[in-house]
Scaffold this active site. Structure first.
Site, mmCIF file in Angstrom:
data_model
loop_
_atom_site.group_PDB
_atom_site.id
_atom_site.type_symbol
_atom_site.label_atom_id
_atom_site.label_comp_id
_atom_site.label_asym_id
_atom_site.label_seq_id
_atom_site.Cartn_x
_atom_site.Cartn_y
_atom_site.Cartn_z
ATOM 1 N N HIS A 148 -2.341 -4.672 4.570
ATOM 2 C CA HIS A 148 -2.165 -6.106 4.314
ATOM 3 C C HIS A 148 -1.035 -6.618 5.205
ATOM 4 C CE1 HIS A 148 -4.300 -6.425 0.264
ATOM 5 N NE2 HIS A 148 -4.243 -5.120 0.441
ATOM 6 N N ASN A 197 -7.457 -9.841 -4.671
ATOM 7 C CA ASN A 197 -8.642 -9.043 -4.355
ATOM 8 C C ASN A 197 -9.937 -9.868 -4.355
ATOM 9 O OD1 ASN A 197 -8.484 -6.226 -3.551
ATOM 10 N ND2 ASN A 197 -7.327 -5.887 -5.429
ATOM 11 N N ASP A 210 -1.937 -10.016 -4.706
ATOM 12 C CA ASP A 210 -3.216 -9.590 -4.170
ATOM 13 C C ASP A 210 -4.270 -9.874 -5.235
ATOM 14 O OD1 ASP A 210 -5.442 -8.313 -3.234
ATOM 15 O OD2 ASP A 210 -4.500 -6.337 -2.972
ATOM 16 N N GLU A 242 1.240 -2.870 -5.197
ATOM 17 C CA GLU A 242 0.882 -1.489 -4.844
ATOM 18 C C GLU A 242 2.097 -0.689 -4.377
ATOM 19 O OE1 GLU A 242 -3.078 0.389 -3.723
ATOM 20 O OE2 GLU A 242 -3.120 -1.476 -2.589
ATOM 21 N N ASN A 251 0.836 -1.208 0.000
ATOM 22 C CA ASN A 251 0.000 0.000 0.000
ATOM 23 C C ASN A 251 0.874 1.262 0.000
ATOM 24 O OD1 ASN A 251 -2.315 1.542 -0.011
ATOM 25 N ND2 ASN A 251 -2.741 1.308 2.166
#
Length: 254
Positions: free
Chosen positions: A245, A150, A148, A35, A9
């Protein structure tokens, strides 16, 4: 071989929260980051290089958005980015690294949580990724795809399945796609080794979700079925707190 997948992130924010020191304290062979929200020239990579890592980026055209990075101590025999579809590749979603006869794919799947337009793109991506991996499998039959995704696959993978049935990431169509993926020659490493264990990889920043462990398992390492007997351990490193995360680790005997 210890392979980490970690949605940070924002890599610059994660570095400020001690990411490099955490990596230095552990002995990971490969770290797949999603990310990044940065381009290589915005990040001082010298500390990672000092720890023995080479770095391979796929950066989004849009500043401060998406992006993936693979850090590896082992030199790849091939590196490629993207899946040759412009609408995804401009968002910096995938790095493929080959190591001899096996392939590692580091992927950040789109989120659909911001609304119908992004959800529609997510559904398109899932189908295009399914086709892309089937083509890749023909030439590279041994694949590990981490990242990820999602998607929380089963009710065990989400803290409150009943109230999230209409939430992006737990929609019936997304879960069906994940089942299709796992019926198409891939094994969910964590669930294969830990069929009953309840662990999560992402928590909302709202309502003290992480402290109360109200999370979702949306980060995965799936391996082609011909590698599942090589799996040694798969686990979540929930004590690492550089992001919303946590890192996930797979140990595999390659």
């Amino acid at each position: 071989m210890k392979i980490i997948s970690y949605n940070v992130n924002g890599i610059r924010a994660a570095i400020k929260k001690g990411l490099v020191e955490w990596i230095a304290d552990n002995d990971f062979d490969i770290i797949c980051i999603q990310e990044t929200k940065a381009s290589p020239e915005q990040v001082d990579m010298a500390p990672f290089e000092a720890l023995g890592y080479q770095h391979f980026w796929h950066t989004a055209e849009k500043k401060g958005y998406s992006g993936v990075l693979t850090l590896t101590k082992q030199t790849p025999t091939l590196v490629k980015t993207g899946i040759d579809i412009a609408q995804y590749d401009k968002e910096g979603r995938l790095v493929r690294t080959d190591f001899g006869d096996w392939t590692l794919v580091n992927c950040y799947f789109p989120s659909g949580s911001s609304g119908e337009i992004r959800q529609a793109i997510k559904f398109e991506f899932l189908e295009d990724m399914f086709d892309w991996i089937n083509q890749l499998k023909k030439e590279r039959p041994k694949i590990i795809l981490v990242g990820d995704y999602n998607i929380a696959h089963e009710e065990i993978d989400i803290h409150n399945p009943k109230t999230n049935k209409k939430s992006s990431g737990f929609l019936p169509e997304e879960r069906e796609w994940m089942t299709k993926w796992l019926n198409n020659g891939f094994t969910d490493a964590f669930r294969f080794l830990e069929p009953e264990k309840v662990e999560y990889s992402w928590w909302s920043y709202r309502a003290n979700a992480r402290a109360n462990n109200k999370g979702w398992r949306i980060d995965y390492q799936t391996v082609t079925d011909n590698l599942k007997d090589k799996l040694v351990k798969a686990y979540h490193l929930s004590d690492a707190k550089h992001s919303d995360h946590c890192p996930i680790c797979v140990e595999i005997d390659l």
